[in-house]
Design a protein around this motif. Sequence first.
Motif, PDB file in Angstrom:
ATOM      1  N   VAL A  60       0.838  -1.205   0.000  1.00 55.86           N
ATOM      2  CA  VAL A  60       0.000   0.000   0.000  1.00 55.86           C
ATOM      3  C   VAL A  60       0.872   1.255   0.000  1.00 55.86           C
ATOM      4  N   LYS A  61       1.941   1.257   0.776  1.00 54.22           N
ATOM      5  CA  LYS A  61       2.832   2.422   0.809  1.00 54.22           C
ATOM      6  C   LYS A  61       3.476   2.662  -0.554  1.00 54.22           C
ATOM      7  N   LEU A  62       3.947   1.583  -1.184  1.00 51.82           N
ATOM      8  CA  LEU A  62       4.553   1.721  -2.506  1.00 51.82           C
ATOM      9  C   LEU A  62       3.517   2.148  -3.540  1.00 51.82           C
ATOM     10  N   LEU A  71      -8.220  10.354  -4.771  1.00 51.97           N
ATOM     11  CA  LEU A  71      -8.107   9.143  -3.965  1.00 51.97           C
ATOM     12  C   LEU A  71      -9.071   8.068  -4.451  1.00 51.97           C
ATOM     13  N   TRP A  72     -10.304   8.475  -4.732  1.00 51.49           N
ATOM     14  CA  TRP A  72     -11.283   7.515  -5.234  1.00 51.49           C
ATOM     15  C   TRP A  72     -10.802   6.914  -6.555  1.00 51.49           C
ATOM     16  N   ALA A  73     -10.260   7.740  -7.442  1.00 50.13           N
ATOM     17  CA  ALA A  73      -9.761   7.243  -8.725  1.00 50.13           C
ATOM     18  C   ALA A  73      -8.601   6.274  -8.518  1.00 50.13           C
ATOM     19  N   ALA A  74      -7.728   6.582  -7.559  1.00 51.20           N
ATOM     20  CA  ALA A  74      -6.582   5.710  -7.293  1.00 51.20           C
ATOM     21  C   ALA A  74      -7.031   4.371  -6.719  1.00 51.20           C
ATOM     22  N   PHE A  75      -7.984   4.396  -5.779  1.00 59.25           N
ATOM     23  CA  PHE A  75      -8.498   3.154  -5.211  1.00 59.25           C
ATOM     24  C   PHE A  75      -9.230   2.335  -6.272  1.00 59.25           C
ATOM     25  N   SER A  76     -10.005   2.990  -7.102  1.00 55.78           N
ATOM     26  CA  SER A  76     -10.758   2.283  -8.140  1.00 55.78           C
ATOM     27  C   SER A  76      -9.816   1.629  -9.142  1.00 55.78           C
ATOM     28  N   ASP A  77      -8.772   2.350  -9.530  1.00 56.68           N
ATOM     29  CA  ASP A  77      -7.781   1.801 -10.451  1.00 56.68           C
ATOM     30  C   ASP A  77      -7.095   0.582  -9.837  1.00 56.68           C
ATOM     31  N   MET A 123      -6.413  -5.543  -9.109  1.00 56.91           N
ATOM     32  CA  MET A 123      -6.512  -6.732  -8.276  1.00 56.91           C
ATOM     33  C   MET A 123      -7.583  -7.689  -8.794  1.00 56.91           C
ATOM     34  N   GLN A 124      -8.681  -7.162  -9.273  1.00 60.10           N
ATOM     35  CA  GLN A 124      -9.754  -8.022  -9.777  1.00 60.10           C
ATOM     36  C   GLN A 124      -9.373  -8.689 -11.093  1.00 60.10           C
ATOM     37  N   ALA A 125      -8.543  -8.010 -11.886  1.00 64.41           N
ATOM     38  CA  ALA A 125      -8.092  -8.609 -13.146  1.00 64.41           C
ATOM     39  C   ALA A 125      -7.115  -9.745 -12.896  1.00 64.41           C
ATOM     40  N   GLY A 126      -6.424  -9.684 -11.760  1.00 71.57           N
ATOM     41  CA  GLY A 126      -5.466 -10.731 -11.432  1.00 71.57           C
ATOM     42  C   GLY A 126      -4.243 -10.651 -12.326  1.00 71.57           C
ATOM     43  N   GLY A 127      -3.609 -11.778 -12.507  1.00 76.79           N
ATOM     44  CA  GLY A 127      -2.399 -11.787 -13.318  1.00 76.79           C
ATOM     45  C   GLY A 127      -1.155 -11.848 -12.460  1.00 76.79           C
ATOM     46  N   GLU A 128      -0.109 -12.425 -13.018  1.00 77.53           N
ATOM     47  CA  GLU A 128       1.119 -12.612 -12.248  1.00 77.53           C
ATOM     48  C   GLU A 128       1.820 -11.291 -11.926  1.00 77.53           C
ATOM     49  N   ASP A 129       1.525 -10.264 -12.702  1.00 74.38           N
ATOM     50  CA  ASP A 129       2.212  -8.988 -12.478  1.00 74.38           C
ATOM     51  C   ASP A 129       1.325  -7.960 -11.779  1.00 74.38           C
ATOM     52  N   ALA A 130       0.274  -8.414 -11.084  1.00 71.32           N
ATOM     53  CA  ALA A 130      -0.661  -7.474 -10.439  1.00 71.32           C
ATOM     54  C   ALA A 130       0.065  -6.579  -9.433  1.00 71.32           C
ATOM     55  N   GLN A 162       3.223  -5.784  -9.360  1.00 73.55           N
ATOM     56  CA  GLN A 162       4.099  -4.862 -10.081  1.00 73.55           C
ATOM     57  C   GLN A 162       3.299  -3.706 -10.669  1.00 73.55           C
ATOM     58  N   GLN A 163       2.096  -4.006 -11.169  1.00 73.22           N
ATOM     59  CA  GLN A 163       1.250  -2.937 -11.704  1.00 73.22           C
ATOM     60  C   GLN A 163       0.840  -1.953 -10.614  1.00 73.22           C
ATOM     61  N   LEU A 164       0.594  -2.462  -9.424  1.00 70.68           N
ATOM     62  CA  LEU A 164       0.181  -1.580  -8.319  1.00 70.68           C
ATOM     63  C   LEU A 164       1.261  -0.565  -7.981  1.00 70.68           C
ATOM     64  N   VAL A 165       2.514  -0.969  -8.030  1.00 70.44           N
ATOM     65  CA  VAL A 165       3.593  -0.100  -7.550  1.00 70.44           C
ATOM     66  C   VAL A 165       4.319   0.615  -8.685  1.00 70.44           C
ATOM     67  N   ARG A 166       3.893   0.340  -9.938  1.00 72.88           N
ATOM     68  CA  ARG A 166       4.490   1.030 -11.079  1.00 72.88           C
ATOM     69  C   ARG A 166       3.954   2.459 -11.151  1.00 72.88           C
ATOM     70  N   ARG A 167       4.821   3.379 -11.442  1.00 75.80           N
ATOM     71  CA  ARG A 167       4.447   4.796 -11.488  1.00 75.80           C
ATOM     72  C   ARG A 167       3.294   5.025 -12.459  1.00 75.80           C
ATOM     73  N   LYS A 168       2.249   5.720 -11.994  1.00 70.47           N
ATOM     74  CA  LYS A 168       1.087   5.981 -12.837  1.00 70.47           C
ATOM     75  C   LYS A 168       0.437   7.282 -12.412  1.00 70.47           C
ATOM     76  N   LYS A 169       0.107   8.115 -13.374  1.00 66.82           N
ATOM     77  CA  LYS A 169      -0.516   9.396 -13.084  1.00 66.82           C
ATOM     78  C   LYS A 169      -2.014   9.208 -12.837  1.00 66.82           C
ATOM     79  N   ILE A 170      -2.476   9.703 -11.704  1.00 65.29           N
ATOM     80  CA  ILE A 170      -3.896   9.648 -11.374  1.00 65.29           C
ATOM     81  C   ILE A 170      -4.446  11.061 -11.347  1.00 65.29           C
ATOM     82  N   ARG A 171      -5.502  11.310 -12.097  1.00 66.25           N
ATOM     83  CA  ARG A 171      -6.089  12.651 -12.142  1.00 66.25           C
ATOM     84  C   ARG A 171      -7.395  12.699 -11.367  1.00 66.25           C
TER      85      ARG A 171
END
Length: 278
Positions: free
Chosen positions: A117-119, A249-255, A260-267, A269-278
Amino acid sequence: EELRGGGGAGRLEVFGSWTYNMWVVGSDIDVNVRTPERIGRFFPRLKAAVAARDPQATVEVVQAQVPLARVCVQGLHIDVTHEPGDENYVAAHHVQVREWARRWQGDEVVCCCMRIVKLWATSRDVHSPRNHTLNSMGYMLMLLAVAAAPPPAAACAGEGGLDPVSDLLTRFFATYAASLKQGVPRTVVHAPHAEVHPPPSREADVYRLSQHARDPDGSGSGTAMFVQDPFLEDINVARFVNARSLRRLWAAFSDALGIMQAGGEDAYQQLVRRKKIR
């Protein structure tokens, strides 16, 4: 050296994530200098002492509500505060939170989730009161509230087949994606096993935690979201969140929930990869 003087009454107290197994690489080490009396010109003298010991080290003094020195020495980042007096409530609060959080330091699922969560919050730039979002303590309180709540019936029945870390993360993101949806400004979070207990109604809680809101620009800071401090009854840990950042915050939680719901082995990594949230 000054701590050794005065009968050796002074001491260094470490608090924060390093003390309860929820740190990540790069986390600051929080240190509080406790002395019976205030050390005069503490921060200039600290700066001089650090420079004398290691000329490559840096010290940045931040004049916040609780002033601190950000010390970087040999790759370590240390936040130093000075809280004099045996009855200092700020120092006492640090100790209370530290000992309270240590109840979970042996729970590897909770600690692993908190690190992720911190990352995640850092990667989405929703990790600091300076940008009207939450600090690590706010996210910790929110995660522990979900961890302590009974899981949904489907989870109890063993449906979904998620590992414990994925299950808790999914419930965490789902809980706040739902409660923050469309900027509903009445999300109230209570930490489990806290000294401050929920009042009879959410409205009473919101009213109390709104009393000390500082909102000079009318943006909704202090009244957009409420995360109850576990020990200080009138303190809203989410008091810096305003109407605009609540939507982020809502957009970040929803993303994150979608990942997490899509799953996948890199879930993860996707969570902690840099991403712009507007």
